[in-house]
Enzyme design. Sequence first.
Site, PDB file in Angstrom:
ATOM      1  N   GLN A 141       0.790  -1.074   0.023  1.00 28.66           N
ATOM      2  CA  GLN A 141      -0.043  -0.016   0.007  1.00 28.66           C
ATOM      3  C   GLN A 141       0.924   1.340  -0.052  1.00 28.66           C
ATOM      4  OE1 GLN A 141      -2.578   0.274   3.185  1.00 28.66           O
ATOM      5  NE2 GLN A 141      -3.613   2.301   2.551  1.00 28.66           N
ATOM      6  N   GLU A 200       3.179   6.526   8.126  1.00 24.44           N
ATOM      7  CA  GLU A 200       4.404   6.570   8.773  1.00 24.44           C
ATOM      8  C   GLU A 200       4.892   5.183   9.098  1.00 24.44           C
ATOM      9  OE1 GLU A 200       6.463   8.905  12.430  1.00 24.44           O
ATOM     10  OE2 GLU A 200       4.415   9.528  11.760  1.00 24.44           O
TER      11      GLU A 200
END
Length: 300
Positions: free
Chosen positions: A78, A96
């Site tokens: 992703q 993150e």
Amino acid sequence: MTKAIKKQALGRGLSALLKDPDNDIRSVEDKNADKLIGSILEIDIDAVAINPFQPRSNFNEEALQELATSIRELGVIQPITVRKLDFNQYQLISGERRLRASKLVGLTTIPAYIRIANDNESLVMALVENIQRHDLDPIEIALSYQRLMEEIQLTQEQMSDRVGKKRSTIANYLRLLKLDPIIQTGIRDGFISMGHGRAIINIEDHEAQADIYHKIISQNLSVRETEALVKKYQEGQKPTAPKSKKGTSFAVAPSHQKTMTEFFGANVEVKIGGNGKGKISVPFHSEEDFNRILKLLQKG
């Protein structure tokens, strides 16, 4: 390799658009901006700065290592989402954990969706996407909601539309921020659940909140047991109704009731008659519990 790796490779041709300083794309009006926005492109991992609006502050190291192992074998399935700041400079909007894990395995580039947005839009995108996609702890979610309300000046109703949650759900998260900081930390660290926190928040006094929190931990209380404990505390704080009968009756102070309850570790019941006489009842639930109370009296 996997389909995920091949999909990432598709962005490498488009990445050339980002390497031309004379035709840098900074807004939706710039040439080739339509090719850039919405596509998956490989960008330099060191060119991505952490988003200061990122609500997540705790990262489980073990989970991060597991993600790094997955990325080493399968690649970044992703893509992360970034906002373009300047030539070859980006700011992270979401992803993150993927970025950190990719750095752990030594990747030099990372697949990313490129977005061009102002700071407010970036904040909304970062918070909303994280709330919806990541398992933030309840306090992090509450802080995210609070920041949306304060910095973007959203009402709870407007925020409900943005994040697709009921207004009551948002209100329940925000109420957690009224808990004593020690309890908030306990929720973040997983010592108690959001359900425990919602029960405790019904008590305004932070010292009393902390007392109940420690009881939950030491006695491993369920949410239902916590709710009963809070109710018991609240009933103990209610002022005693004035007696209409004549006599020398008196009222037991809530603090005295609390002291006896804590001493015996049981819901002590005090009944006082109109003449000032009364009785103290200490319930027990088993022979073992009876012996425990007996030892307390013998020590006294």
